[in-house]
Design a protein around this motif. Structure first.
Motif, short mmCIF file in Angstrom:
data_model
loop_
_atom_site.label_atom_id
_atom_site.label_comp_id
_atom_site.label_asym_id
_atom_site.label_seq_id
_atom_site.Cartn_x
_atom_site.Cartn_y
_atom_site.Cartn_z
N LYS A 109 0.84 -1.19 0.00
CA LYS A 109 0.00 0.00 0.00
C LYS A 109 0.88 1.24 0.00
O LYS A 109 1.82 1.36 0.78
N GLY A 117 -6.18 2.92 -1.02
CA GLY A 117 -6.06 1.52 -1.41
C GLY A 117 -5.13 1.28 -2.56
O GLY A 117 -4.93 0.13 -2.98
N VAL A 119 -1.84 0.51 -4.56
CA VAL A 119 -0.66 -0.27 -4.18
C VAL A 119 0.39 -0.20 -5.27
O VAL A 119 0.12 0.21 -6.40
#
Length: 303
Positions: A109, A117, A119
């Motif tokens: 992350k 959210g 990544v």
């Protein structure tokens, strides 16, 4: 007559003793001289020059993959997470090896991401001194300044370890390496090579010089033939004087500025180029903890 013979015998005896003492002294001197030559022969000569030009630097080609596998096991990490092509090492002494280890954590992350959210793959750099026999860790330290996500604008290259150890005085070795930071852009012309010296001191990593800029470019381009760029290139050597036990570092700085303009007949602009140069020098002294320096980001030519 007897007195004359006795006197001659005493004189011969004294001369004999003198000759024996002279031979003994000459033998002792020769032995001492040989001993001194032997010690000098065994002692590693102090090398003042670290590098004259960046293009002259030779990288260490040592990378014991079997030992690296043992290190991964001792660190309790998967060997597959190690970026082999971005990992380098050098033998520090007959019992110890130094690694600059690069690992990747996939789908981590992203901190401070605008999209919650989100990544990315995160690359992390670690310094390690390990036992050459079993790979057990003697000292380790992450360098958070060299950690980055693969989608960031600034990325870091492999840390290149110099082929030879650097000696801070006649007996203290240090590992020397440099890492390049660069922008992945055709418009923004930026790259920087940062130089670090570190030692193993009482089983602890000691950074005696950290991220000194030895190469720096700044400028911009239109992506074609027009650009302006200022470049800094350095050389590094040890001076004759010591401060707190370590020789002073002498850094020579070569600044250059290049401007190139492509022709534009419609606007009456002819193709031309311009080159300027400037030289400076700086002395870095060891203050008992590190070679202290103030980062100088002043441009010599760019406005």
């Amino acid at each position: 007559m007897k007195k004359t013979i006795l006197l001659s015998a005493v004189l011969m005896f004294l001369l004999s003793c003198g000759n024996n003492e002279k031979i003994k002294n000459e033998t002792d001197f020769q032995n001492q001289d040989l001993f001194s030559q032997t010690k000098t022969g065994l002692k590693k000569p102090f090398k003042k020059l670290v590098f004259k030009k960046l293009e002259d630097i030779s990288d260490s080609e040592e990378l014991n993959l079997e030992l690296l596998s043992k290190v991964a096991s001792n660190l309790k990490i998967k060997y597959s997470t190690i970026r082999i092509r971005e990992t380098s090492s050098i033998n520090y002494d007959d019992k110890t090896t130094f690694f600059v280890l690069t690992t990747v954590e996939k789908n981590k992350k992203i901190l401070k991401s605008e999209e919650e959210g989100e990544v990315g793959n995160y690359f992390q750099r670690k310094y390690l001194f390990v036992n050459r026999e079993d790979g057990s860790v003697i000292a380790e330290e992450f360098d958070n300044n060299l950690g980055y996500y693969d989608n960031e604008a600034i990325r870091f290259s492999k840390s290149h370890i110099l082929k030879d150890l650097v000696y801070l005085n006649e007996t203290t070795p240090a590992v020397a390496f440099y890492t390049e930071a660069s922008a992945s852009s055709r418009i923004v012309l930026y790259s920087e090579q940062k130089f670090t010296l570190l030692t193993l001191d009482n089983n602890e990593i000691k950074k005696v010089l950290y991220e000194y800029p030895i190469f720096l470019t700044n400028g911009d381009s239109n992506g074609s033939g027009t650009f302006q760029i200022e470049t800094l290139e350095t050389g590094m050597s040890f001076g004759d004087q010591k401060t707190n036990g370590y020789y002073d570092l002498i850094v020579t700085k070569n600044f250059s500025y290049e401007e190139a303009v492509e022709s534009d007949p419609e606007n009456g602009i002819e193709e031309h180029s311009n080159l300027k140069t400037k030289k400076e020098a700086e002395k870095l002294k060891y203050n008992g903890k590190e070679y202290a320096f103030h980062r100088d980001d002043r441009h010599r030519f760019l406005e």
